[in-house]
Write an enzyme that holds these catalytic residues in place. Structure first.
Site, PDB file in Angstrom:
ATOM      1  N   CYS A 110     -17.209 -29.952 -55.105  1.00  0.00           N
ATOM      2  CA  CYS A 110     -16.787 -30.884 -56.141  1.00  0.00           C
ATOM      3  C   CYS A 110     -17.441 -30.529 -57.485  1.00  0.00           C
ATOM      4  O   CYS A 110     -17.083 -29.530 -58.096  1.00  0.00           O
ATOM      5  CB  CYS A 110     -17.067 -32.324 -55.722  1.00  0.00           C
ATOM      6  SG  CYS A 110     -16.188 -33.557 -56.731  1.00  0.00           S
ATOM      7  N   HIS A 220     -13.813 -32.090 -50.655  1.00  0.00           N
ATOM      8  CA  HIS A 220     -15.075 -32.403 -49.975  1.00  0.00           C
ATOM      9  C   HIS A 220     -14.979 -32.019 -48.495  1.00  0.00           C
ATOM     10  O   HIS A 220     -14.412 -32.772 -47.702  1.00  0.00           O
ATOM     11  CB  HIS A 220     -15.398 -33.893 -50.098  1.00  0.00           C
ATOM     12  CG  HIS A 220     -15.870 -34.295 -51.449  1.00  0.00           C
ATOM     13  ND1 HIS A 220     -17.196 -34.357 -51.787  1.00  0.00           N
ATOM     14  CD2 HIS A 220     -15.179 -34.633 -52.567  1.00  0.00           C
ATOM     15  CE1 HIS A 220     -17.319 -34.729 -53.058  1.00  0.00           C
ATOM     16  NE2 HIS A 220     -16.097 -34.899 -53.550  1.00  0.00           N
ATOM     17  N   GLU A 222     -17.263 -32.095 -46.299  1.00  0.00           N
ATOM     18  CA  GLU A 222     -18.033 -33.053 -45.504  1.00  0.00           C
ATOM     19  C   GLU A 222     -17.276 -34.353 -45.265  1.00  0.00           C
ATOM     20  O   GLU A 222     -17.708 -35.191 -44.465  1.00  0.00           O
ATOM     21  CB  GLU A 222     -19.393 -33.322 -46.173  1.00  0.00           C
ATOM     22  CG  GLU A 222     -19.379 -34.292 -47.328  1.00  0.00           C
ATOM     23  CD  GLU A 222     -18.885 -33.712 -48.655  1.00  0.00           C
ATOM     24  OE1 GLU A 222     -19.036 -34.400 -49.682  1.00  0.00           O
ATOM     25  OE2 GLU A 222     -18.342 -32.590 -48.662  1.00  0.00           O
ATOM     26  N   ASP A 269     -15.019 -55.741 -40.688  1.00  0.00           N
ATOM     27  CA  ASP A 269     -15.705 -56.888 -41.272  1.00  0.00           C
ATOM     28  C   ASP A 269     -17.001 -57.097 -40.496  1.00  0.00           C
ATOM     29  O   ASP A 269     -16.982 -57.454 -39.314  1.00  0.00           O
ATOM     30  CB  ASP A 269     -14.828 -58.137 -41.178  1.00  0.00           C
ATOM     31  CG  ASP A 269     -13.597 -58.033 -42.059  1.00  0.00           C
ATOM     32  OD1 ASP A 269     -13.612 -57.221 -42.994  1.00  0.00           O
ATOM     33  OD2 ASP A 269     -12.611 -58.758 -41.804  1.00  0.00           O
ATOM     34  N   ASP A 435      -9.531 -60.675 -54.020  1.00  0.00           N
ATOM     35  CA  ASP A 435      -9.111 -61.626 -52.984  1.00  0.00           C
ATOM     36  C   ASP A 435      -8.305 -62.763 -53.613  1.00  0.00           C
ATOM     37  O   ASP A 435      -8.841 -63.835 -53.894  1.00  0.00           O
ATOM     38  CB  ASP A 435     -10.336 -62.221 -52.273  1.00  0.00           C
ATOM     39  CG  ASP A 435     -11.168 -61.183 -51.552  1.00  0.00           C
ATOM     40  OD1 ASP A 435     -10.601 -60.168 -51.124  1.00  0.00           O
ATOM     41  OD2 ASP A 435     -12.398 -61.376 -51.431  1.00  0.00           O
TER      42      ASP A 435
END
Length: 587
Positions: A110, A220, A222, A269, A435
């Site tokens: 990167c 990337h 990784e 969550d 939200d």
């Protein structure tokens, strides 16, 4: 011959003639010098190196650069921050010497690739460009957000310009993961460096380079799953056996295009249970905080403990999730800095999960009530990045920042969590989570407040009484407090402040398994130039196809249906491909 070549051949000879005695003879593994300048998630790069069996030595002094066998520079964050730190620590001139003749092995990732160029437009305020290492001719420039969604985030393909040992174990059709707002264009003076190119919305850019032993990539590895691990393996193995400089130009079809696929994101969550353990839970319409029904194991309704976050995340990685998000949905008892369980979850997850990890919950400035010490949002985010997060998700703070931004008539203070974090780590590292809930209206003229963008609803997703118009009211504190501002207005303000991606939820749809809210997703994705992740409401494979077809979102997220194994990730992706929607297949 190169010393490592002789050692490699000796290893193979021992394997051939003394297969049963190899345990008594150990080949000296190549030592990888890691240039970690302290920004972003470098932990995953470390894990990718060690997963391939190599040892790491951290570069902490400029003198170590001259003595290195091979350098890996995982540049994460913003170009201006990276070059400033390299200058401050005295690394710039030693790096230029190391790279001068192209004979010494180097892998830049990167920013580790971008800094090889002469300059970048990602410069300090008041400057047009910032000087780079100057190894490769050309300038790094920004994608035009009038032509495409910026940043370029997600899995995209590669077009080979050279045949390189670094890609020995990678199939040409395998996608890799990108996340960047700036790119290096191919020009006459650098085309002999181009190892692969990639196209995004018709714009071709350099996705990897090689000349001699110098290799660097915009993507990337990784974060590119097994494909990325195989790229690291190919590079280091070629360094070890002395073949890394053996790349050869091949014929290129410049009419060929690559394609950014649609991402399938899985959310976990996470909250602390009564015993202090972190568990993954799922409720409906944000009722996960009401625990009188906690422990319901199956079915919908109530709060369901679904397992430990690391093991579940590992399962999703294996099943082909493109990204994984850990969302801490309950308040921290003492604050993020002391929230060791969540930090440990990230550290442990990043050992074996090589796709992007986002973490949200409590990314804000706060004061410790016991010590009186104040931690700013940048320090909080830094802890998460160092623990293994690639992106952080900012929720309630985003709405507050948007309100302040509008109150100041669009003036930036430079002090909001979005601004401070994106300045150091880049916009691509900052996800905002909105939200909202529907507020139904009879006609647009009834809504005079400019902060309330009224949206038309499809008949299939009309309100409970057939309502066809609404605005989407933002909430904070996990849906418990409503604010007088809509999702579209907050999204536009957050983009101006420096956010790089939007996770767009909908309280009305959450847990209902009736599909994503198309009107909301369409309204926000058409109002901003940054990527949008659709969230809330997925219940089957077709819901993903529907939202990708009906709106401009680049990714879609689900939780419950994957947790309960009602639908498999692979089934969603196969369904998308059958519908002609590009998707990454499991590698």
């Amino acid at each position: 011959s190169h010393p490592s070549t002789l050692l490699y051949c000796f290893q193979r000879t021992i394997d051939t003639f003394f297969p049963n005695h190899f345990s008594t003879i150990t080949m000296a593994k190549l030592k990888v010098s890691l240039l970690d300048y302290g920004a972003g998630n470098v932990r995953s790069v470390r894990n990718a190196i060690t997963a391939n069996g190599y040892v790491i030595e951290d570069i902490t002094d400029p003198s170590q650069i001259d003595d290195a066998q091979v350098i890996i520079f995982p540049g994460v964050g913003s170009y201006r921050s990276a070059m400033a730190v390299l200058e401050e620590r005295g690394y710039v001139e030693p790096l230029r010497r190391y790279l001068k003749d192209g004979k010494r092995p180097y892998l830049g990732i990167c920013l580790g690739m971008q800094t090889l160029f002469e300059s970048s437009e990602e410069a300090p305020e008041g400057h047009k460009t910032m000087e780079g290492l100057g190894v490769i001719k050309g300038n790094v420039i920004k994608f035009d957000d009038k032509e495409m969604t910026v940043p370029h985030i997600g899995w995209n393909g590669r077009i080979d310009h050279q045949d390189s040992p670094a890609f020995k174990y990678v199939d040409e059709k395998e996608e890799v993961y990108f996340v960047h707002s700036y790119y290096a264009p191919i020009v006459e003076d650098n085309k002999d460096w181009v190892l692969t190119s990639t196209t995004y919305s018709g714009k071709r850019f350099i996705s990897s380079v090689q000349k001699g032993a110098i290799v660097a990539c915009q993507f990337h590895p990784e974060k590119s799953g097994q494909t990325g691990l195989n790229f690291v393996k190919g590079f280091l193995e070629a360094v070890e056996n002395g073949s890394i400089s053996g790349s050869k130009p091949i014929e290129v079809d410049l009419e060929q295009q690559t394609q950014l696929v649609k991402r399938v994101v899985v959310a976990l969550d996470v909250r602390q249970n009564d015993h202090g353990d972190l568990v993954v839970t799922k409720g409906d319409q944000y009722d996960v905080r009401e625990n009188e029904k906690e422990g319901v194991a199956e079915g919908r309704g109530g709060v369901r403990n679904l397992g430990k976050p690391v093991s579940l995340a590992a399962r999703y990685y294996t099943e082909g999730a493109d990204e994984i998000a850990f969302l801490n949905i309950t308040s921290f008892r003492s604050g993020v800095i002391e929230d060791m369980p969540m930090l440990q979850v990230l550290e442990e997850a990043s050992r074996s999960i090589f796709v992007p990890l986002t973490v949200g919950g409590g990314i804000r400035s706060y004061t410790d009530p016991e010590t009186g010490k104040t931690w700013d949002a940048l320090e909080v985010a830094s802890r998460y990045f160092r623990a293994g997060a690639d992106k952080i998700s900012i929720g309630s703070d985003t709405v507050v920042a948007a309100e302040e931004y509008l109150a100041l008539q669009g003036k930036k203070t430079g002090k909001t969590s979005i601004e401070t974090i994106s300045h150091v780590y880049g916009a691509q590292a900052v996800v905002i989570s909105i939200d909202p809930k529907r507020v139904y209206v009879k006609k647009k003229e009834d809504v005079a407040n400019s902060r309330h963008v009224v949206v038309s609803l499809e008949e299939a997703q009309a309100g409970p009484n057939g309502e066809r118009l609404c605005w989407y009211q933002c909430t904070i504190k996990g849906g418990r407090e409503s604010r007088d501002i809509c999702a579209v207005t907050v999204a536009k303000a957050a983009e101006d402040l420096g956010a790089g991606e939007i996770m767009l939820n909908c309280i009305d749809m959450d847990g209902q398994c009736s599909g994503f809210d198309h009107a909301l997703m369409r309204a926000v994705s058409e109002a901003v130039a940054i990527p949008v992740i659709a969230s809330s409401g997925a219940g089957n494979e077709q819901h993903f196809a529907d939202v990708f077809t009906a709106t401009n979102v680049q990714a879609a997220l689900a939780a419950g249906m994957f947790h309960r194994k009602e639908v498999e990730i692979d089934a969603v992706k196969k369904h998308l491909i059958n519908k002609g929607i590009p998707s990454r297949t499991k590698k």
